[in-house]
Design an enzyme around this catalytic site. Structure first.
Site, PDB file in Angstrom:
ATOM      1  N   SER A 133       0.854  -1.177   0.000  1.00 25.76           N
ATOM      2  CA  SER A 133       0.000   0.000   0.000  1.00 25.76           C
ATOM      3  C   SER A 133       0.897   1.236   0.000  1.00 25.76           C
ATOM      4  CB  SER A 133      -0.940  -0.037   1.213  1.00 25.76           C
ATOM      5  OG  SER A 133      -1.781   1.095   1.240  1.00 25.76           O
ATOM      6  N   TYR A 147      -5.394   7.637  -6.870  1.00 26.33           N
ATOM      7  CA  TYR A 147      -4.433   6.749  -6.227  1.00 26.33           C
ATOM      8  C   TYR A 147      -4.850   6.452  -4.786  1.00 26.33           C
ATOM      9  CZ  TYR A 147       0.016   5.096  -4.312  1.00 26.33           C
ATOM     10  OH  TYR A 147       0.991   4.362  -3.689  1.00 26.33           O
ATOM     11  N   LYS A 151      -5.723   2.838  -2.857  1.00 27.38           N
ATOM     12  CA  LYS A 151      -4.989   2.314  -1.706  1.00 27.38           C
ATOM     13  C   LYS A 151      -5.866   2.207  -0.469  1.00 27.38           C
ATOM     14  CE  LYS A 151      -1.085   1.543  -3.723  1.00 27.38           C
ATOM     15  NZ  LYS A 151      -0.671   0.141  -3.981  1.00 27.38           N
TER      16      LYS A 151
END
Length: 272
Positions: A133, A147, A151
């Site tokens: 991660s 993004y 994550k």
């Protein structure tokens, strides 16, 4: 070298963290099935390497490649979901396709691999899933909404997964790196078409990053070896000297805000 060599499956091993993770495992005598979209990009890794071409967004291809790795290595011990990329763009700039593509690789790719390896790990009664991660899976910053969305989703899936598979002797560790000297923001990144209104935001972000010393991916690889060798590995681990301070700041702000709005939370509950 460990007393009993481990069998690894590492996605996104052509560069950055994935390549260093594979290299560190190979150098100590472990066996590694390393994947990349183009298997030729794995050239230069030495040791008991099984190079495999794989696009993690292709569910059926993932199943076939995992089966090949299991058959040729005799089962898997450590599975590293590292394949992914960063998408740069303000939320207003994102297209639906850009966000879907980010999720397809960073979330669904990890899901495909995890689901493909779990039957074999359960049958063996052991194994370790490492989900790569970011501190971007804990907090969110400007220009990286897609993004961060990917994550945060990966972290939620992985935490639930850890509870579900513990009874089978399978560990899950979420690795949360800070800034590292990889190609994450370079040629492997994708970017939305910019709107000029957000140019000052990007300039401010670049100025903040310029004063930060990036971490060494090879050092991160050595740290990962310690984690996978531990009899009680952590669910979450931060990588990088700056990461703990950043995370403490994030959680400090959240706790302060929840404390400030505590009375509102009680009123929102309704009559007792």
């Amino acid at each position: 070298m460990t007393e009993t060599p481990k069998n690894w499956f590492v996605t996104g091993a052509s560069r950055g963290f994935g390549r260093e993770f594979a290299r560190a495992a190979l150098e100590r005598g472990d066996r590694v099935a390393a994947t990349a979209r183009d298997a030729a990009a794995l050239h230069g890794l030495a040791g008991e390497l099984l190079p495999l071409a794989l696009d993690v967004t292709d569910r059926e291809a993932v199943r076939a490649v995992v089966h090949e790795a299991e058959s040729r290595l005799g089962g898997l011990d450590v599975v590293v979901n590292n394949a992914g990329y960063g998408h740069f763009g303000a939320v207003e700039e994102l297209t639906e396709t850009e966000l879907r593509d980010q999720l397809e690789t960073n979330v669904f790719g990890a899901l495909h691999v995890s689901q493909a390896v779990l039957p074999g790990l359960r049958q063996r009664g052991r194994g370790h899933l490492v989900q790569v991660s970011s501190i971007g899976g804990i907090g969110a910053f400007a220009n990286l909404g897609a993004y961060h969305a990917s994550k945060w989703a990966l972290e939620a899936l992985s935490e639930s997964l850890a509870v579900e598979v513990a009874r089978f002797g399978i560990h899950v560790t979420i690795v949360e790196p800070g800034g590292y000297d990889t190609d994450w923001a370079g040629s492997s990144a994708r970017r939305s078409t910019p709107l000029s209104a957000y140019d000052p935001m990007r300039a401010e972000a670049a100025a903040r990053r310029s004063g930060q010393a990036p971490g060494d991916p090879a050092a991160a690889a050595q740290a990962l070896l310690e984690i996978v060798d531990s009899p009680a590995p952590p669910l979450r681990v931060l990588f990088g000297a700056q990461a703990p301070g950043i995370v403490r700041t994030i959680y400090g702000r959240r706790l302060a805000e929840w404390d400030r709005t505590g009375e509102l939370a009680r009123r929102a509950h309704g009559p007792h």
